[in-house]
Design an enzyme around this catalytic site. Structure first.
Site, PDB file in Angstrom:
ATOM      1  N   VAL A  11       0.858  -1.371  -0.084  1.00  0.00           N
ATOM      2  CA  VAL A  11       0.065  -0.035  -0.051  1.00  0.00           C
ATOM      3  C   VAL A  11       0.974   1.288   0.065  1.00  0.00           C
ATOM      4  O   VAL A  11       0.750   2.408  -0.754  1.00  0.00           O
ATOM      5  CB  VAL A  11      -1.037   0.179   1.125  1.00  0.00           C
ATOM      6  CG1 VAL A  11      -1.886   0.989   1.116  1.00  0.00           C
ATOM      7  CG2 VAL A  11      -1.878  -1.236   1.360  1.00  0.00           C
ATOM      8  N   LYS A  87      -6.172  -1.409  10.029  1.00  0.00           N
ATOM      9  CA  LYS A  87      -7.422  -1.684  11.103  1.00  0.00           C
ATOM     10  C   LYS A  87      -7.049  -2.572  12.435  1.00  0.00           C
ATOM     11  O   LYS A  87      -7.763  -2.037  13.355  1.00  0.00           O
ATOM     12  CB  LYS A  87      -8.394  -2.608  10.314  1.00  0.00           C
ATOM     13  CG  LYS A  87      -7.816  -4.004   9.622  1.00  0.00           C
ATOM     14  CD  LYS A  87      -7.625  -3.837   8.065  1.00  0.00           C
ATOM     15  CE  LYS A  87      -6.463  -4.589   7.779  1.00  0.00           C
ATOM     16  NZ  LYS A  87      -6.406  -4.777   6.239  1.00  0.00           N
ATOM     17  N   GLU A 172      -2.852 -10.102   4.425  1.00  0.00           N
ATOM     18  CA  GLU A 172      -2.132  -9.582   5.324  1.00  0.00           C
ATOM     19  C   GLU A 172      -0.555 -10.226   5.453  1.00  0.00           C
ATOM     20  O   GLU A 172      -0.666 -11.255   4.846  1.00  0.00           O
ATOM     21  CB  GLU A 172      -2.671  -9.697   6.657  1.00  0.00           C
ATOM     22  CG  GLU A 172      -3.917  -8.843   6.849  1.00  0.00           C
ATOM     23  CD  GLU A 172      -4.028  -7.496   6.627  1.00  0.00           C
ATOM     24  OE1 GLU A 172      -3.313  -6.727   7.402  1.00  0.00           O
ATOM     25  OE2 GLU A 172      -4.816  -7.052   5.669  1.00  0.00           O
ATOM     26  N   ASP A 183      -9.471 -10.180  10.504  1.00  0.00           N
ATOM     27  CA  ASP A 183      -9.446  -8.858   9.819  1.00  0.00           C
ATOM     28  C   ASP A 183     -10.964  -8.283   9.428  1.00  0.00           C
ATOM     29  O   ASP A 183     -10.978  -7.198   9.823  1.00  0.00           O
ATOM     30  CB  ASP A 183      -8.674  -9.338   8.385  1.00  0.00           C
ATOM     31  CG  ASP A 183      -8.520  -7.979   7.506  1.00  0.00           C
ATOM     32  OD1 ASP A 183      -7.769  -7.219   7.802  1.00  0.00           O
ATOM     33  OD2 ASP A 183      -9.613  -7.726   6.761  1.00  0.00           O
ATOM     34  N   LYS A 187     -12.895  -4.798  10.973  1.00  0.00           N
ATOM     35  CA  LYS A 187     -13.452  -3.963  10.173  1.00  0.00           C
ATOM     36  C   LYS A 187     -14.801  -3.695  10.651  1.00  0.00           C
ATOM     37  O   LYS A 187     -15.443  -2.380  10.626  1.00  0.00           O
ATOM     38  CB  LYS A 187     -13.344  -4.317   8.616  1.00  0.00           C
ATOM     39  CG  LYS A 187     -11.970  -4.381   8.012  1.00  0.00           C
ATOM     40  CD  LYS A 187     -11.965  -5.237   6.733  1.00  0.00           C
ATOM     41  CE  LYS A 187     -10.432  -5.057   6.177  1.00  0.00           C
ATOM     42  NZ  LYS A 187     -10.330  -5.895   5.160  1.00  0.00           N
ATOM     43  N   GLY A 284      -5.633  -4.581  -2.138  1.00  0.00           N
ATOM     44  CA  GLY A 284      -4.626  -4.383  -3.075  1.00  0.00           C
ATOM     45  C   GLY A 284      -4.315  -3.370  -3.231  1.00  0.00           C
ATOM     46  O   GLY A 284      -4.631  -2.174  -2.420  1.00  0.00           O
TER      47      GLY A 284
HETATM   48  N1  HSE Z   1      -6.187  -8.399   3.757  1.00  0.00           N
HETATM   49  C1  HSE Z   1      -7.079  -7.483   3.587  1.00  0.00           C
HETATM   50  C2  HSE Z   1      -8.225  -7.793   2.761  1.00  0.00           C
HETATM   51  C3  HSE Z   1      -6.615  -6.026   3.077  1.00  0.00           C
HETATM   52  O1  HSE Z   1      -8.086  -9.122   2.054  1.00  0.00           O
HETATM   53  O2  HSE Z   1      -9.329  -7.417   2.632  1.00  0.00           O
HETATM   54  C4  HSE Z   1      -7.494  -4.970   3.096  1.00  0.00           C
HETATM   55  O3  HSE Z   1      -8.024  -4.605   4.227  1.00  0.00           O
END
Ligand code: HSE
Length: 384
Positions: A11, A87, A172, A183, A187, A284
């Site tokens: 990123v 996050k 990640e 993850d 979120k 991405g």
């Molecule tokens: N690893 C996370 C996903 C990256 O696949 O959504 C974006 O937050």
């Protein structure tokens, strides 16, 4: 506005590149690991960023809670706006960062931390000013959506699908958080805090796709189901929120089944607006970098916060949520759930459809069965 970038991975490279072309924004120094300062714009000491009076804002895209949190606090206390895609950081320390940024009179924005390029938090933060949010959720992890789509459309096995998601830069650094649903849980924690001012830290439930096999996917397809990893958030009594993540079997015609590759489908429902869904790339380099840049340009027009001023850490209460579940489990464990129908029997493995079971009981029972070395997969079934 001059922007320093913390991190130069997938990123970070995208953010630095996009800053070159962004109107009103200027790329400042980039923080890299010691020994990696192989270009003039790279520095390895955070002091060279927080102590630089020409830097107006810091964009953190390193990931992880530390040292990101210490760097964030140092930047905020030095009077710099703070934007992050991290996050894990916001889920762990968001309330503290929100308070510190407000005290310092700087902005704290984190669009890229939920939904990748999909502007769910940005829109939610605006919607709460004039509407009551009834629920939030959706497909919030690009890695697992990519894997589920690949396993279904090409018959790939789990390991190959994960490897490909990693190669494409979706996962990640340690993909455990992706495949276990952690993850997506982080979120949905952020979305709850934006929607209701409560960042739930306890009582959360996450089930991922790490128990899924190619044979499971084949079986869903034969029954007209598509598997998606779905996050759910809702207000609960006594200032709590319901927040959990689990696989869901949707029908081939349902909206989620059309969410392919690394895409997310983030949704919320407003009392006045009704249901709203946003589909776009959830992971991405450029999709995520685009969300960071949106926040940075938002600061230039006065956007300051996503969490409300009185946002607090709180507790999740999932006691009201319940569904029928598809469960694959050893025959010897069949009495762990109220079975409505045995769908298939293969040697000592059963595939069953349960009666309505509370989310809490389903997650807890599966955990107990696995602890006793039983292989279990479960997914909620979207009925009706
Ligand atoms: N690893 C996370 C996903 C990256 O696949 O959504 C974006 O937050």
């Amino acid at each position: 506005m001059k922007v320093a970038v913390l991190g130069y991975g997938t990123v970070g490279v995208g953010v630095y590149e996009m800053l070159q072309a962004a109107e009103g924004l200027e790329a400042g120094p980039v923080l890299v690991r010691p020994g990696k300062e192989n270009e003039a714009f790279k520095v390895s000491r955070i002091e060279d960023i927080v102590g630089d009076p020409t830097v107006d804002a810091v964009a953190e895209v390193m990931g992880g809670v530390e040292p990101a949190f210490s760097y964030a606090m140092a930047a905020i206390r030095a009077g710099k706006h703070f934007v992050t895609s991290n996050k894990a950081l916001v889920a762990a320390k968001g309330v503290e960062l929100n308070r510190a940024a407000r005290e310092a009179g700087v902005s704290f924005l984190f669009s890229a931390a939920c939904g990748g390029g999909v502007p769910i938090l940005h829109n939610l933060a605006r919607a709460v000013r004039t509407d009551e949010i009834l629920s939030v959720g959706g497909i919030l992890n690009g890695t697992t959506n990519f894997m589920l789509d690949q396993m279904q459309s090409t018959g790939k096995d789990y390991a190959d699908a994960l490897r490909e998601a990693q190669e494409l830069g979706y996962a990640e650094a340690d993909p455990t958080a992706d495949v276990t649903g952690l993850d997506a849980l982080r979120k949905i924690m952020l979305a709850c805090a934006v929607a209701w001012g409560v960042l739930p830290k306890e009582g959360l439930l996450n089930e991922g796709i790490d128990s899924l096999s190619a044979a499971d996917v084949k079986d869903f397809m034969a029954r007209g189901f598509v598997c998606r990893l779905v996050a759910s958030g809702q207000p609960a009594p006594e200032g709590k929120v319901s927040a959990y993540v689990e696989p869901v079997l949707v029908r081939a015609g349902d909206a989620e089944s059309a969410v392919l590759k690394n895409y997310n489908m983030a949704r919320y429902e407003g009392r006045n607006a009704g249901p709203i869904a946003m589909i776009g790339q959830g992971a991405g380099r450029y999709p995520t970098a685009s969300a960071v840049l949106r926040d940075l340009s938002g600061i230039c027009v006065g956007e300051a916060a996503m969490f409300p001023a009185d946002c607090v850490e709180g507790v999740a209460d999932n006691s009201a949520a319940a569904h029928a579940y598809y469960v694959r489990l050893p025959e010897a464990c069949a009495d762990a759930f109220p079975v409505r129908e045995v769908l298939a029997e293969d040697g000592e493995t059963l595939r069953v459809l349960t009666e309505t079971v509370s989310v809490q009981k389903m997650h807890e029972t599966a955990r107990a069965l696995r602890k006793a070395n039983n292989a279990v997969f479960f997914a909620a079934v979207r009925e009706g």
